[in-house]
Enzyme design. Structure first.
Site, PDB file in Angstrom:
ATOM      1  N   LYS A  38       3.924  -0.992  -3.999  1.00  0.00           N
ATOM      2  CA  LYS A  38       5.025  -1.922  -4.266  1.00  0.00           C
ATOM      3  C   LYS A  38       4.540  -3.205  -4.940  1.00  0.00           C
ATOM      4  O   LYS A  38       5.283  -3.870  -5.637  1.00  0.00           O
ATOM      5  CB  LYS A  38       5.766  -2.264  -2.962  1.00  0.00           C
ATOM      6  CG  LYS A  38       4.879  -2.944  -1.933  1.00  0.00           C
ATOM      7  CD  LYS A  38       5.630  -3.254  -0.647  1.00  0.00           C
ATOM      8  CE  LYS A  38       5.836  -2.055   0.234  1.00  0.00           C
ATOM      9  NZ  LYS A  38       4.564  -1.486   0.808  1.00  0.00           N
ATOM     10  N   HIS A  63       1.938  -4.923  10.364  1.00  0.00           N
ATOM     11  CA  HIS A  63       1.708  -5.788   9.209  1.00  0.00           C
ATOM     12  C   HIS A  63       1.820  -7.219   9.711  1.00  0.00           C
ATOM     13  O   HIS A  63       2.878  -7.609  10.209  1.00  0.00           O
ATOM     14  CB  HIS A  63       2.751  -5.493   8.127  1.00  0.00           C
ATOM     15  CG  HIS A  63       2.357  -6.020   6.770  1.00  0.00           C
ATOM     16  ND1 HIS A  63       2.010  -7.332   6.564  1.00  0.00           N
ATOM     17  CD2 HIS A  63       2.234  -5.407   5.555  1.00  0.00           C
ATOM     18  CE1 HIS A  63       1.702  -7.511   5.284  1.00  0.00           C
ATOM     19  NE2 HIS A  63       1.823  -6.354   4.654  1.00  0.00           N
ATOM     20  N   GLU A  96      -3.296  -1.444   4.313  1.00  0.00           N
ATOM     21  CA  GLU A  96      -2.366  -1.322   3.170  1.00  0.00           C
ATOM     22  C   GLU A  96      -2.415  -2.584   2.309  1.00  0.00           C
ATOM     23  O   GLU A  96      -1.401  -3.264   2.137  1.00  0.00           O
ATOM     24  CB  GLU A  96      -0.941  -1.121   3.686  1.00  0.00           C
ATOM     25  CG  GLU A  96      -0.731   0.117   4.518  1.00  0.00           C
ATOM     26  CD  GLU A  96       0.609   0.100   5.261  1.00  0.00           C
ATOM     27  OE1 GLU A  96       1.395  -0.844   5.086  1.00  0.00           O
ATOM     28  OE2 GLU A  96       0.844   1.031   6.043  1.00  0.00           O
TER      29      GLU A  96
HETATM   30  C1  LIG Z   1       4.582  -1.974   4.707  1.00  0.00           C
HETATM   31  C2  LIG Z   1       3.807  -2.865   3.802  1.00  0.00           C
HETATM   32  N1  LIG Z   1       2.503  -2.605   3.585  1.00  0.00           N
HETATM   33  C3  LIG Z   1       1.750  -3.358   2.762  1.00  0.00           C
HETATM   34  C4  LIG Z   1       2.280  -4.430   2.086  1.00  0.00           C
HETATM   35  C5  LIG Z   1       1.392  -5.223   1.183  1.00  0.00           C
HETATM   36  O1  LIG Z   1       1.159  -6.494   1.685  1.00  0.00           O
HETATM   37  P1  LIG Z   1       0.157  -7.486   0.964  1.00  0.00           P
HETATM   38  O2  LIG Z   1       0.505  -7.552  -0.466  1.00  0.00           O
HETATM   39  O3  LIG Z   1       0.355  -8.770   1.672  1.00  0.00           O
HETATM   40  O4  LIG Z   1      -1.237  -6.982   1.183  1.00  0.00           O
HETATM   41  C6  LIG Z   1       3.638  -4.778   2.301  1.00  0.00           C
HETATM   42  C7  LIG Z   1       4.222  -5.947   1.638  1.00  0.00           C
HETATM   43  O5  LIG Z   1       5.362  -6.281   1.808  1.00  0.00           O
HETATM   44  C8  LIG Z   1       4.417  -3.971   3.171  1.00  0.00           C
HETATM   45  O6  LIG Z   1       5.715  -4.223   3.394  1.00  0.00           O
END
Ligand SMILES: Cc1ncc(COP(=O)(O)O)c(C=O)c1O
Length: 429
Positions: free
Chosen positions: A81, A209, A286
């Site tokens: 994402k 998270h 993640e």
């Molecule tokens: C389920 C999940 N995993 C991973 C991420 C990635 O987070 P970050 O960019 O802070 O590492 C997000 C970000 O919203 C998320 O919702």
């Protein structure tokens, strides 16, 4: 339960290919800056001033090496994402990371780059039924849940799933808090596991998270302790869990006091305490912005300019600054394009554009307002920004543009999304 027919996934190993991804290889010691200079020159020669990103894949390799040397026990599942540029996915696939996908489209994208389904976690606790069915047909089995209703959906549409219970954790130290939207409270985990057992589902682990843009490493310490507690509850319910997913939240640049190395130290200590290597628990994460934020530089063009009288109260202390004029510049990317994070990402609230052409350091600076290209006055990129006088046609560069930027941009008002040029040095290639 509905049957899902599995599709065979090709076992071909895909590696980086400059042809399919249009990756430019920087040979003969050429730098990213050389590439940007050449691109701007070329665009000028064909009367094209469209904005563009340069994606420096070397930065992604550098991030990956930093990850594996600091968190050797934690396998990264990159959060698609954050930036779904095909060359980024291809690069990370070649580096053998896993992938965190939030939807059918993200799963499709990752699979199309030759990633095998066992390297994917479908990490969204609230999934559309058709996306669950798609995951099932593709053999994407690992997925998260945080409610009884989600368990019922999964039992009907992907009974073979390997489930990971997402728990809510203390995210008060993060700029983007997520636990108000997702995650089961610890008190409800027992009931969820009971329900999963009755439905005949396999629950293999726990995820959390701490929130994106996490400013304090102790959040991970607390969350890992919470996860241990859930492993113990699960064992009372007859589940021998084997996966811990510590989520994202790792900073993509050096704005916070604690470095990635500081975070890693705390995480490693907590893992060794609560999930020692001989526990047999596999640990994944993640990360999103950690991998991509610094890899992208945006080049934008000054398409219009307006000089207006200054507000008398606004003065700048610097000697060389001229306080009586405010410059209004209109650039061809903005809040509806690559810079939407300025409104929706509290972890990235300002940008610092700089001139592409050489300027003398002692050239006077003017208080400037930088607007995006649309007709909306909300589309303001920077206010009270002190910069040398710009001309229409000048190019500005903005660094650290890789996280939550290109994936959230629109073509509102008919302004095209910025093109992305991935580059890599011969050495990394
Ligand atoms: C389920 C999940 N995993 C991973 C991420 C990635 O987070 P970050 O960019 O802070 O590492 C997000 C970000 O919203 C998320 O919702």
């Amino acid at each position: 339960m509905e049957d899902c027919t599995r599709h065979e996934n090709s076992s071909v190993v895909h590696v980086l290919s400059s042809e399919t991804d249009e990756i430019e290889i920087l040979d003969d010691g050429k730098t990213v800056r050389d590439f940007i200079d050449a691109k701007i020159k070329l665009l000028g020669s064909v009367d094209n001033e469209e904005p563009f990103h340069v994606a420096n894949l070397d930065c992604i390799l550098e991030r990956h090496l930093r990850w594996i040397s600091n968190l050797p026990r934690v396998k990264p599942f990159y959060a698609v994402k954050c930036n779904n540029t095909p060359a980024v996915i291809r690069m990370l696939s070649a580096l053998d990371t896993g992938f965190d996908c939030a939807s059918k489209a993200e799963i499709e994208l990752v699979l199309s780059h030759g990633v095998t389904p066992d390297r994917i976690i479908y990490a969204h606790p609230a999934k559309p039924l058709s996306h669950i069915r798609y995951a099932c047909t593709q053999g994407v089995d690992i997925m998260t849940f945080d409610s009884k209703d989600e368990l019922v959906k999964i039992s009907r549409h992907h009974a073979e799933a390997k489930l990971v219970v997402r728990i809510a954790v203390d995210d008060s130290e993060s700029l983007v808090r997520l636990s108000s939207k997702f995650g089961a409270r610890l008190v409800s985990v027992g009931g969820l596991l009971e329900r999963a057992r009755k439905l005949g589902l396999e629950v293999i682990g726990v995820s959390f998270h701490v929130g994106s843009g996490c400013t304090g490493s102790l959040a991970f310490k607390r969350a890992i302790a919470d996860a241990r507690h859930v492993f113990d509850i699960a064992s009372d319910h007859g589940y021998q869990m084997r996966l811990l997913d510590i989520g994202g939240g790792f900073s993509g640049n050096s704005v916070f006091q604690e470095t990635f190395e500081d975070f890693s130290e705390v995480i490693n200590e907590s893992l060794d305490k609560f999930f020692p290597p001989d526990s047999g628990v596999e640990i994944i994460a993640e990360p999103g912005r950690f991998y991509v934020e610094s890899a992208f530089t945006l080049a934008v063009n000054v398409i219009a300019k307006r000089v207006v009288a200054n507000d008398k109260d606004e003065h700048h202390n610097g000697e060389k600054n001229i306080p009586d004029t405010v410059m209004m510049y209109y650039i061809n990317d903005g809040l509806y394009g690559s810079l939407s994070f300025l409104i929706n990402d509290p972890a990235h609230t300002k940008v610092e554009p700089y001139l592409h052409r050489a300027v003398e350091n002692n050239e006077p600076r003017y208080r400037s307002v930088i607007w995006g290209p649309t007709c909306d006055s909300f589309d303001k990129v920077a206010e009270s920004y002190w910069i040398q006088e710009l001309r229409v046609g000048d190019w500005l560069l903005i660094d650290n543009m890789g996280a939550y930027s290109v994936c959230a941009s629109t073509d509102f008002n008919g302004f095209e999304r910025a093109h992305i040029y991935p580059v890599v040095t011969t050495k990394t290639w």
